[in-house]
Design an enzyme around this catalytic site. Structure first.
Site, PDB file in Angstrom:
ATOM      1  N   CYS A  69      -4.854   7.627   1.778  1.00  0.00           N
ATOM      2  CA  CYS A  69      -5.661   8.644   2.469  1.00  0.00           C
ATOM      3  C   CYS A  69      -4.857   9.781   3.095  1.00  0.00           C
ATOM      4  O   CYS A  69      -5.073  10.942   2.757  1.00  0.00           O
ATOM      5  CB  CYS A  69      -6.501   7.961   3.540  1.00  0.00           C
ATOM      6  SG  CYS A  69      -7.471   6.618   2.869  1.00  0.00           S
TER       7      CYS A  69
HETATM    8  C1  UGA Z   1      -6.460   6.038   7.483  1.00  0.00           C
HETATM    9  C2  UGA Z   1      -7.240   6.347   8.783  1.00  0.00           C
HETATM   10  O1  UGA Z   1      -6.555   5.758   9.903  1.00  0.00           O
HETATM   11  C3  UGA Z   1      -8.673   5.848   8.705  1.00  0.00           C
HETATM   12  O2  UGA Z   1      -9.384   6.243   9.873  1.00  0.00           O
HETATM   13  C4  UGA Z   1      -9.345   6.478   7.469  1.00  0.00           C
HETATM   14  O3  UGA Z   1     -10.681   6.068   7.322  1.00  0.00           O
HETATM   15  C5  UGA Z   1      -8.563   6.085   6.243  1.00  0.00           C
HETATM   16  O4  UGA Z   1      -7.203   6.557   6.372  1.00  0.00           O
HETATM   17  C6  UGA Z   1      -9.241   6.732   5.060  1.00  0.00           C
HETATM   18  O5  UGA Z   1      -9.270   7.968   4.979  1.00  0.00           O
HETATM   19  O6  UGA Z   1      -9.861   6.021   4.265  1.00  0.00           O
HETATM   20  P1  UGA Z   1      -5.239   3.888   6.476  1.00  0.00           P
HETATM   21  O7  UGA Z   1      -4.776   4.772   5.378  1.00  0.00           O
HETATM   22  O8  UGA Z   1      -5.813   2.564   6.131  1.00  0.00           O
HETATM   23  O9  UGA Z   1      -6.357   4.617   7.377  1.00  0.00           O
HETATM   24  O10 UGA Z   1      -3.976   3.604   7.366  1.00  0.00           O
HETATM   25  P2  UGA Z   1      -3.467   3.873   8.870  1.00  0.00           P
HETATM   26  O11 UGA Z   1      -3.480   2.621   9.627  1.00  0.00           O
HETATM   27  O12 UGA Z   1      -4.119   5.041   9.458  1.00  0.00           O
HETATM   28  O13 UGA Z   1      -1.921   4.217   8.563  1.00  0.00           O
HETATM   29  C7  UGA Z   1      -1.553   5.283   7.685  1.00  0.00           C
HETATM   30  C8  UGA Z   1      -0.051   5.389   7.600  1.00  0.00           C
HETATM   31  O14 UGA Z   1       0.489   5.890   8.810  1.00  0.00           O
HETATM   32  C9  UGA Z   1       0.667   4.056   7.338  1.00  0.00           C
HETATM   33  O15 UGA Z   1       1.690   4.264   6.386  1.00  0.00           O
HETATM   34  C10 UGA Z   1       1.248   3.689   8.685  1.00  0.00           C
HETATM   35  O16 UGA Z   1       2.406   2.898   8.581  1.00  0.00           O
HETATM   36  C11 UGA Z   1       1.571   5.070   9.244  1.00  0.00           C
HETATM   37  N1  UGA Z   1       1.618   5.120  10.709  1.00  0.00           N
HETATM   38  C12 UGA Z   1       0.509   4.851  11.448  1.00  0.00           C
HETATM   39  C13 UGA Z   1       2.808   5.471  11.330  1.00  0.00           C
HETATM   40  O17 UGA Z   1       3.851   5.721  10.674  1.00  0.00           O
HETATM   41  N2  UGA Z   1       2.836   5.528  12.696  1.00  0.00           N
HETATM   42  C14 UGA Z   1       1.739   5.279  13.465  1.00  0.00           C
HETATM   43  O18 UGA Z   1       1.852   5.373  14.692  1.00  0.00           O
HETATM   44  C15 UGA Z   1       0.545   4.918  12.805  1.00  0.00           C
END
Ligand code: UGA
Length: 442
Positions: free
Chosen positions: A272
């Protein structure tokens, strides 16, 4: 089933479609899921989830086998006939230039439109896929109307209802959302879709379909920008002998900022954030309002995984060395390898002449496909055996409690902690050289 409950059709059983369908069924709605892949349909009907998502197997067992409220089919007519509200949950992949490819959505709008033309009942079509602003009221409406000979907002309903589900937490995110956004072409479509969320204890926002589409992009882009922002602060902190963890804590305590999505590391991946930021950036350029912020968010994220390799190379020559990667999935609690930083890290290490081994607790089959060029292992001891150094790429719980003794087979005792997950003090005391992204370089 209560007579008043609308029946739901879900087109596409990826993680958004299947999780949404299962959760709606758990709320007592009758759900029919359509997919074009026979194996997926078969597995769903046996309550065997075709994707890994925490809690989904138990939920499918309940709604498919026990309550018999969810059923999957290959037959589009069956899915449309048995539904009052039809959600389109199909992929919108990135095109080569970063803009999104709407082919799946357009083809589906054509097929649904044909079937809508054959029925008398009022049905509401809801786009749940992430699509650029203007898609629902533009091409989707046009194709549905052309193919059905009917008018949206009159003969059938049309709405856009974005999802905010995090992989690994999708079921709890669905059940306890911060908000539900319903963009609709008319009041009746909105009222219909709202009935699905009547038990939810959160704000329900009524918008235009284009605003709903933009809310989804802006939300993901803001969160991705927050991550790139803290990663840039982390890179500066490294040079100034400051620990970014302390900084993020202090900054995050400001209510207006919040501590979430302030974890520095090897950057964001997944299906995403990278795709959505690229798509919104592409939209900004297309309307002659190029977003400098989104451009920088992407640039920072492209270089962030390489920081871990740079740090490693500053400690040892990489040629001929064996490097163990702990964690391969783009984040913990998923087997998703899409846009995973591990791929960029592994490719760079190989380019520098190193041999790469990798271990992920869940992403095994998916990692073997995404990273055929590395050796895949089945446990922590196996991946560490014969390695010269380690990069922690994904912060799985299994890795957080690793002790120095567990890493004793790492010959050069060098660790790069790309997710700030290990207890670095213990490792340093035990004689390891451990570098943590966003921490002072000792
Ligand atoms: C993301 C959004 O958080 C959801 O709200 C959304 O619905 C979804 O995309 C989508 O569009 O379907 P997701 O891709 O499952 O969800 O993952 P996240 O938990 O948001 O993490 C995304 C990335 O950011 C991961 O690689 C994670 O490791 C990284 N991340 C996250 C960081 O590097 N630091 C942080 O503090 C948080």
């Amino acid at each position: 089933m209560e007579a008043s409950k609308p029946r739901i059709g879900i087109i596409g059983t990826g993680y958004v479609g299947l999780v949404s369908g299962s959760c709606f069924a758990n709320l007592g709605f009758q759900v029919t899921c359509l997919d074009i892949i026979p194996e997926k349909v078969e597995r769903i009907n046996k309550a065997d989830p075709p994707i890994y998502e925490k809690g989904l197997k138990d939920l499918l067992e309940k709604v498919v086998l026990q309550d018999k409220l969810l059923h999957a089919t290959l037959d589009r007519k069956e899915a449309i006939d048995n539904a009052d509200i039809i959600f389109i949950c199909l992929p919108t992949p990135s095109g080569a230039d970063g803009s999104i490819n709407l082919d799946f959505i357009k083809n589906e709008a054509i097929e649904i439109g044909k079937l809508l033309g054959e029925v008398d009942e009022y049905k509401v079509i809801v786009v749940k896929s992430t699509v650029v602003p203007g898609t629902t009221s533009g091409i989707v409406r046009q194709l549905l109307e052309e193919q059905s000979g009917k008018t949206a907002g009159q003969d059938f309903g049309l709405a856009m209802n974005p999802e905010f589900l995090m992989e690994g937490l999708a079921i709890s995110n669905f059940t306890n959302p911060d908000r539900v956004v319903i963009g609709s072409v008319d009041q009746q479509s909105y009222d219909f879709v709202k009935r699905l969320y009547s038990e939810f204890n959160c704000p329900i926002l009524k918008t235009s379909t284009s605003a709903a589409e933009m809310i989804k992009y802006a939300s993901n882009s803001f969160l991705a920008t927050k991550i790139s922002f803290i990663n840039e602060i982390a890179n500066v902190c490294e040079m100034l002998d400051i620990d970014v963890g302390e900084v993020a804590e202090g900054v995050g305590l400001d209510d207006r900022i919040s501590p979430r999505f302030l974890r520095a590391g090897v950057g964001f991946g997944g299906s995403c954030f990278p795709k959505d930021v690229k798509a919104l950036y592409s939209v900004s350029k297309a309307v002659n309002r190029e977003s400098n912020i989104l451009k920088a968010t992407l640039a920072t994220n492209a270089s962030q995984p390489l920081r871990s390799v740079e740090l490693l190379a500053s400690l040892m020559p990489l040629t001929g060395k064996t490097i163990a990667l702990l964690g391969l999935a783009f984040k913990p609690d998923t087997d998703d390898m899409r846009e995973a930083p591990s791929v960029i890290i592994a490719e760079k290490l190989i380019q520098e002449g190193a041999k790469v081994k990798g271990y992920d607790p869940i992403a095994k089959e998916t990692a073997e496909i995404a990273l055929p060029q590395i050796q895949h292992c089945h446990s922590v001891p196996e991946v560490l055996e014969g390695s010269d150094a380690v990069i922690l790429v994904t912060e799985w719980d299994e890795f957080k409690n690793l002790q120095p003794i567990d890493l004793s087979s790492v010959s050069q005792k060098i660790i790069i902690d790309g997710r700030r997950a290990l207890n670095w003090k213990e490792f340093r005391e035990a004689g390891f050289i451990i570098k943590v992204l966003g921490q002072s370089v000792p």
